[in-house]
Design an enzyme around this catalytic site. Structure first.
Site, PDB file in Angstrom:
ATOM      1  CB  SER A  64      23.523 -76.959   9.440  1.00  0.00           C
ATOM      2  OG  SER A  64      22.248 -77.148   8.856  1.00  0.00           O
ATOM      3  CE1 TYR A  83      26.567 -80.371   5.813  1.00  0.00           C
ATOM      4  CE2 TYR A  83      24.270 -80.042   6.426  1.00  0.00           C
ATOM      5  CZ  TYR A  83      25.515 -79.523   6.122  1.00  0.00           C
ATOM      6  OH  TYR A  83      25.704 -78.169   6.121  1.00  0.00           O
TER       7      TYR A  83
END
Length: 355
Positions: free
Chosen positions: A247, A260
């Site tokens: 990401s 995350y």
């Protein structure tokens, strides 16, 4: 010496034709090794092909000059056409005279089509979103696909949609269960580590359980599954490709995503470490780093409408990524088209990091 002079004269003749934007005389069309005489003046016959990778459109307009062909290649997504012999741009007037429409070179938006026939691919997190899109694209490209996910209902619907996909239902956050489910999975040529969880918690409220779960699924499972697959590749003596779905939050952070973001930062270095150690075995390892993709996971980040609006405005392209955008990057990294790419990450971030 005479041959060299003829070659120079021939080259300048081609340059002159291009500068004047004139059609090439004495043309021939070559197809599958056969030559056929065609008129000196337009319209010229043409052959538009879809190559095995599904992405190139070839316009075969051969110029005959003592048996030496001149081929013009048009790449989808581009409007330029080049002479393979001299790498010279061909003017729009010549294309119009040759009957080649500009629309030939424009690619319709969709999933990249590549040929993975004869290869076996394993995709984790294949039940929904990016993983599901990747599994479907690989299946459509001829690969034998093993789809791994936690939710059995998602696997059932996927196998109905794509008959032939091999489903495996397992919690990748459980080391022993993963070993049991995938330990005897057999030969794998392509691996996509996509499984992940995004547990939204402000940093000061982050719990041990959420932290452990995040790292077990998002990072530890990548290590475990990649070890299994890579050992098999090495034992078989085959080259392979591994893509880790990371990401852009490996580089920037969003509120409530401390766990995350940390896992994706860890994945960036794990990808590089894997690439370094597996490279001598002809195994490439790369990552894709998308911005928000409006999957079920992505929607958690954009639940706050005001935050989502401001976030989108931070992207120079003023958009979030589509699943197909990420899938196309994954397919590229899996394919031989990226044969010299390893230890890298493709940002699919609509320009966010440039802002």
């Amino acid at each position: 010496m005479a041959v060299a002079v003829e070659t120079v004269i021939e080259a300048w003749t081609h340059i002159l034709w291009v500068l004047l934007d004139k059609p090439l005389p004495n043309a021939q069309l070559a197809s599958h090794g056969e030559q056929q005489q065609i008129p000196d003046r337009p319209p010229y016959p043409q052959e538009i092909q879809q190559l095995p990778d599904g992405m190139l459109v070839t316009i075969n307009c051969f110029h005959h000059r003592r048996g030496r062909p001149l081929v013009l290649l048009g790449e989808s997504g581009q409007t330029s056409v080049f002479s393979a012999a001299w790498r010279l741009p061909v003017g729009p007037r010549w294309l119009a005279q040759a009957g080649i429409k500009d629309t030939v070179s424009r690619r319709t938006i969709g999933v990249m089509k590549l040929n993975f026939r004869g290869l076996r691919a394993l995709v984790t997190g294949a039940g929904r979103g990016i993983g599901r899109g990747t599994a479907k694209a690989l299946h459509a490209s001829g690969a034998k696909v093993v789809a791994v996910t936690l939710n059995n209902e998602d696997l059932v619907s996927l196998t109905k949609e794509c008959p032939g996909i091999e489903p495996v239902c397992v919690d990748l956050g459980d080391w022993e269960a993963t070993e049991k489910a995938l330990g005897g999975i057999g030969p794998v040529d392509l691996l996509v580590n996509n499984a992940a969880v995004a547990l939204v918690q402000p940093f000061l409220e982050a719990t041990k359980e959420a932290f452990d779960r995040s790292f077990h699924v998002n990072v530890r499972s990548v290590l475990q599954v990649s070890q299994m697959v890579a050992k098999g590749m090495i034992d078989r003596g085959v080259a392979g490709s591994i893509v880790n779905v990371s990401s852009m939050v490996a580089y920037v952070t969003f509120p409530g995503l401390a766990n995350y973001c940390s896992t994706k930062g860890a994945m960036t270095m794990l990808t590089k470490a894997m690439a370094m150690e597996l490279g001598p075995h002809k195994i490439r390892v790369n990552s894709v780093n998308p911005t928000v993709v409006l999957t079920d996971m992505g929607k958690k980040v954009t639940e706050d409408a005001e935050f989502a609006k401001k976030l989108k405005e931070r992207h120079p392209l003023r958009k979030f990524a589509e699943v197909e955008d990420v899938v196309n990057s994954i397919l590229f990294l899996l394919s031989d088209s990226s044969a010299s790419t390893s230890g890298s990450g493709i940002l699919v971030d609509a320009g966010y990091l440039a802002s």
